[in-house]
Design a protein around this motif. Structure first.
Motif, short mmCIF file in Angstrom:
data_model
loop_
_atom_site.label_atom_id
_atom_site.label_comp_id
_atom_site.label_asym_id
_atom_site.label_seq_id
_atom_site.Cartn_x
_atom_site.Cartn_y
_atom_site.Cartn_z
N ARG A 225 42.23 40.66 26.77
CA ARG A 225 42.27 41.07 28.18
C ARG A 225 41.83 42.51 28.36
O ARG A 225 41.31 42.88 29.42
CB ARG A 225 43.67 40.88 28.73
N GLN A 226 42.02 43.35 27.35
CA GLN A 226 41.62 44.75 27.46
C GLN A 226 40.11 44.91 27.54
O GLN A 226 39.62 45.98 27.92
CB GLN A 226 42.16 45.53 26.26
N ARG A 227 39.36 43.89 27.20
CA ARG A 227 37.90 43.94 27.21
C ARG A 227 37.29 43.02 28.26
O ARG A 227 36.14 42.62 28.15
CB ARG A 227 37.35 43.55 25.83
N VAL A 228 38.08 42.67 29.27
CA VAL A 228 37.63 41.69 30.27
C VAL A 228 37.71 42.31 31.66
O VAL A 228 38.66 43.03 31.98
CB VAL A 228 38.50 40.42 30.20
N ALA A 229 36.70 42.03 32.48
CA ALA A 229 36.70 42.35 33.90
C ALA A 229 36.36 41.09 34.67
O ALA A 229 35.75 40.15 34.13
CB ALA A 229 35.72 43.47 34.21
N GLU B 110 46.77 42.08 37.09
CA GLU B 110 47.45 42.91 36.09
C GLU B 110 46.95 42.61 34.68
O GLU B 110 46.85 43.52 33.84
CB GLU B 110 48.96 42.68 36.17
N ARG B 111 46.61 41.36 34.42
CA ARG B 111 46.13 41.00 33.08
C ARG B 111 44.82 41.71 32.75
O ARG B 111 44.58 42.05 31.59
CB ARG B 111 45.96 39.49 32.97
N VAL B 112 43.96 41.88 33.76
CA VAL B 112 42.68 42.56 33.51
C VAL B 112 42.76 44.03 33.91
O VAL B 112 41.73 44.70 34.05
CB VAL B 112 41.54 41.86 34.27
N GLU B 113 44.00 44.53 34.07
CA GLU B 113 44.23 45.94 34.43
C GLU B 113 43.47 46.31 35.70
O GLU B 113 42.93 47.41 35.83
CB GLU B 113 43.85 46.85 33.26
N TRP B 114 43.43 45.37 36.62
CA TRP B 114 42.82 45.52 37.94
C TRP B 114 41.34 45.85 37.88
O TRP B 114 40.79 46.46 38.82
CB TRP B 114 43.58 46.54 38.78
N ARG B 115 40.68 45.45 36.81
CA ARG B 115 39.21 45.49 36.78
C ARG B 115 38.72 44.21 37.45
O ARG B 115 38.21 43.30 36.81
CB ARG B 115 38.70 45.61 35.34
N TRP B 116 38.91 44.15 38.74
CA TRP B 116 38.64 42.93 39.51
C TRP B 116 38.07 43.32 40.86
O TRP B 116 38.63 44.14 41.59
CB TRP B 116 39.94 42.14 39.69
N VAL C 111 40.72 45.41 45.57
CA VAL C 111 39.98 44.29 44.97
C VAL C 111 38.88 43.77 45.90
O VAL C 111 37.74 43.55 45.48
CB VAL C 111 40.95 43.16 44.57
N ASP C 112 39.22 43.57 47.17
CA ASP C 112 38.31 42.85 48.08
C ASP C 112 37.26 43.78 48.67
O ASP C 112 37.54 44.93 49.05
CB ASP C 112 39.12 42.21 49.20
N ARG C 113 36.05 43.24 48.77
CA ARG C 113 34.95 43.96 49.40
C ARG C 113 34.20 43.00 50.32
O ARG C 113 33.66 41.99 49.87
CB ARG C 113 34.01 44.55 48.35
N ARG D 191 33.47 50.32 34.11
CA ARG D 191 34.91 50.32 33.84
C ARG D 191 35.18 49.74 32.45
O ARG D 191 36.05 50.24 31.72
CB ARG D 191 35.65 49.50 34.90
N LEU D 192 34.46 48.68 32.10
CA LEU D 192 34.63 48.09 30.77
C LEU D 192 34.21 49.07 29.69
O LEU D 192 34.90 49.22 28.66
CB LEU D 192 33.82 46.79 30.66
N ARG D 193 33.09 49.71 29.88
CA ARG D 193 32.61 50.66 28.87
C ARG D 193 33.56 51.85 28.74
O ARG D 193 33.79 52.35 27.64
CB ARG D 193 31.21 51.12 29.23
N GLY D 194 34.14 52.25 29.88
CA GLY D 194 35.10 53.34 29.81
C GLY D 194 36.38 52.93 29.10
O GLY D 194 36.97 53.72 28.35
N ALA D 195 36.80 51.65 29.32
CA ALA D 195 38.01 51.18 28.64
C ALA D 195 37.77 51.00 27.15
O ALA D 195 38.67 51.15 26.33
CB ALA D 195 38.47 49.86 29.25
N GLY D 196 36.49 50.66 26.79
CA GLY D 196 36.19 50.44 25.37
C GLY D 196 36.04 51.73 24.61
O GLY D 196 36.10 51.75 23.40
#
Length: 716
Positions: free
Chosen positions: A593-597, A627-633, A667-669, A711-716
């Protein structure tokens, strides 16, 4: 890689399509693709050429699951004929959140599902036993060759009934065979319901055989009761009561503490019913005493009437339970909790009753078995009349609601377009008017709650006709006495119901065939199958199996594999694909989950699913996904979309600003649709209205992809 150059291939963009399927070449926007995992029914695809990467330096991959719900033509047609079972099965998943009401709805849905199976057997017994064995081979003398039936015409009544009882037994066996199907390999299924399915299957088979025995033994006892027929009838009734009791006892077949007892009881009931069926056939075939001289099979009309009356009582009770209190889903006003259960149950009951009545009615007319004796059993005549009245009332209701809501929908749509396009050139007025009408049509979804509540209330129509039918009066006689209508008016209703049913069957069969053979047709008709077979069999064991048991674990496994080899995985789900991905996210281990958006678009997660399935896809569950994707949604939605919408907040112009302390508010746009009313400089035509279209190549979509990728690259 140096500096701020994009790092290619470090993030995978995994796209999942919505209902009705899509070709991988369309999903990936590539002329040639290759399958890298999965099989012919569902698999993962990438571009054949190495330069087929995404426009943002990502590796593109698509998951195609569209063939999982359909498969072969035979299976698709089977799903058509099992449509009432599928609807009754989906209804149990629409139960409300409150524990007491949820338990009551589950029990009522399962009892209704059992009633559908029993009525299925009773209707086939009406053709095999009442029409063929009793009438066609008796005094009525149907059209050749059904007036002889392989020499059975000169055999005594008991033998004719016993031999032709093999037809409904074969029909039960066919259901049993269909009930053993699975959607495919699933080593780690999403829902561990197979033990429950085995128990339900045993209960339904036992009840089906017991009902057939009751039909035969009731007919035999009309000419004189014996100890053997009385004993067999009592034992058959005991099996029926046992089956009903297993389903009526709250949690009896669900709880782990009672699972072993329920399994043993269900299997015992199935074995006893099989033995009783053999004993009943032998007893009836060997009994050469005189039989009743009734026109129809003795007792059959009463049994059919009780079966039809029982389902209407259950449906009305279910409607009362779900309409008694208005629920709230995820803290926001929603449909009455569990209302979808009553609506789908009403559709299943109405369709089953109509199909049963149509089978008996039309077969009798075709074979000439009802000549000179007043027609088919009275309960089926009342059911066909109720079906006609129900369809007419539903059409009038939909038309009235459409007209009544039109002004309010247009007013709300005009307010939206006025905020989006405050200055409108004269040449764009027509385009603005089209946009306003499109938004107004899309907003009809918000009125479905009222429409569904009114439709659930139409169950009273069926109950009223069932109650009147219990009096034994014929429709023509009663309407002439009470309303002064001529017999021709009732006959017109019966013929209308028969024609409507024939048209419905033709449409279902045609839809089943073309939905498999024609891609563009399946895009519309296949939606029903894709949504209906998403949920596992928790009420009716003969419903089509769930493809989610394979698709969701398969997605979770693939995401885990990709996360091990790449910096991150960007999950892009359109429409129903967003639901598959949301459930897959809930299954991912923490290290993955830490590597998922997550990017959803055209998503019905809140607009439809959280309201239709409040116990399973509510705001609490959706927050867990975030929460599972740390709000990368991010969730993209359009006002012109009749299916998808926002998940947490609309963010329309004029709405309160997002709460920075609540990550769900980010989240919503909302995407303005169309982007402009007039063509851009250098363009000949204005941007099209996107509606529910995926739009993976749209600038707004690519912008969201880039943001989540960073965001993923920053988390990685």
């Amino acid at each position: 890689m140096a500096g701020d150059q994009p790092r290619r291939h470090d993030v995978v963009e995994l796209r999942v399509h919505g209902v009705s399927g899509a070709d991988p070449t369309v999903i990936l926007d590539q002329p040639q693709v290759r399958q890298v995992a999965g099989d012919g029914s569902g698999g993962f695809h990438r571009a054949t050429r190495s330069d087929g990467d995404g426009p943002d330096g990502l590796t593109l991959e698509a998951y195609r699951w569209g063939d999982l719900p359909s498969g072969t033509v035979g299976r698709t047609l089977a799903m058509v004929f099992l449509l009432p079972f599928m609807l009754s099965n989906v209804a149990v998943w629409m139960r409300p959140t409150g524990r007491r009401r949820a338990v009551a709805v589950s029990v009522l849905c399962r009892l209704l599902a059992l009633n559908l199976t029993m009525l299925y057997v009773v209707s086939i017994a009406g053709v095999a036993l009442d029409l063929l064995a009793w009438r066609c081979l008796g005094a009525a003398r149907c059209r050749p060759p059904f007036d002889t039936m392989a020499g059975l015409d000169d055999r005594h009544v008991g033998l004719r009934l016993a031999v032709l009882a093999l037809l409904p037994i074969a029909a039960i066996g066919l259901l049993r065979l269909l009930g053993t199907r699975r959607s495919g390999p699933a080593d780690n299924p999403l829902w561990a319901v197979e033990p429950l399915v085995h128990r339900l299957r045993a209960i339904h088979v036992a009840a089906a055989l017991a009902v057939l025995d009751v039909v035969l033994l009731t007919a035999r006892r009309a000419g004189g009761a014996t100890f053997s027929t009385t004993l067999l009838l009592a034992l058959s009734a005991a099996v029926l009561l046992t089956c009903v009791g297993l389903l009526a006892a709250p949690g009896m077949i669900d709880r782990a503490a009672t699972a072993r007892t329920a399994t043993w009881t269900a299997r015992t009931a199935g074995a006893v019913s099989a033995v009783l069926s053999v004993a009943t056939l032998v007893t009836v075939a060997g009994d050469r005493r005189a039989w009743s001289s009734a026109v129809g099979l003795p007792g059959y009309g009463g049994i059919a009437a009780w079966a039809l009356f029982g389902q209407m009582v259950l449906l009305v009770v279910l409607s009362v339970v779900v309409l008694w209190q208005r629920g709230r889903v995820g803290g926001r006003s929603a449909l009455p909790g569990g209302l979808g259960a009553a609506v789908l149950a009403a559709l299943a009951v109405g369709l089953t009753g109509a199909l049963s009545a149509g089978l008996v009615y039309q077969t009798g007319e075709l074979l000439g078995g009802y000549r000179g004796d007043g027609g088919p059993p009275s309960p089926y005549r009342w059911t066909l009349l109720a079906f006609f009245l129900h369809v007419v009332a539903a059409v009038l209701l939909c038309g009235a609601l459409t007209v009544v809501s039109r002004r309010r929908r247009l007013r709300a749509a005009a307010a939206i377009t006025a905020r989006d396009f405050p200055v409108v050139p004269p040449e764009a007025v027509g385009r603005l008017r089209l946009t306003t009408k499109t938004i107004a049509r899309a907003r009809f979804t918000e009125w479905l709650g009222l429409l569904a509540a009114a439709y659930a209330a139409l169950a009273v129509v069926g109950l009223a006709t069932s109650l009147v039918g219990r009096t034994g009066r014929e429709p023509e006689e009663l309407t002439r006495q009470l309303l002064g209508l001529p017999a021709g008016a009732v006959q017109m209703g019966l013929s209308g119901g028969s024609y409507l049913l024939a048209a419905l069957l033709l449409a279902l069969v045609t839809g089943g065939v073309f939905a498999y053979r024609t891609a563009w047709f399946r895009r519309y008709v296949g939606i029903l199958w894709d949504l209906g077979t998403f949920w596992p069999r928790a009420a009716h064991p003969f419903a089509p199996p769930s493809y989610a048991d394979r698709a969701v674990p398969e997605l979770a496994d693939r995401i885990s594999q990709l996360a091990e080899r790449h910096v991150g995985v960007l999950l892009c789900g359109h429409s129903h694909g967003s639901a598959l991905l949301a459930l897959a996210v809930l299954r991912l281990p923490s290290r993955v989950r830490q590597r998922v958006a997550l990017l959803t678009y055209g998503s019905p997660l809140d607009r439809l699913y959280a309201r239709l399935f409040p116990a399973y896809l509510n705001e609490e569950v959706l927050r867990q996904v975030g929460e599972r994707v740390e709000w990368r949604w991010l969730n993209l939605w359009r006002d012109t979309d009749p299916v998808g919408g926002w998940v947490f907040a609309a963010h329309r112009p004029g709405d309160p600003a997002p709460d920075p302390a609540d990550p769900a508010d980010q989240v919503d746009r909302r995407l303005r649709d169309p982007a402009h009313l007039l063509p851009a400089p250098g363009e000949r035509s204005a941007p099209p209205l996107r509606g529910h279209h995926p739009g993976e190549a749209d600038p707004e979509f690519r912008e969201a992809v880039r943001e989540l990728t960073e965001r993923l690259r920053g988390a990685g």
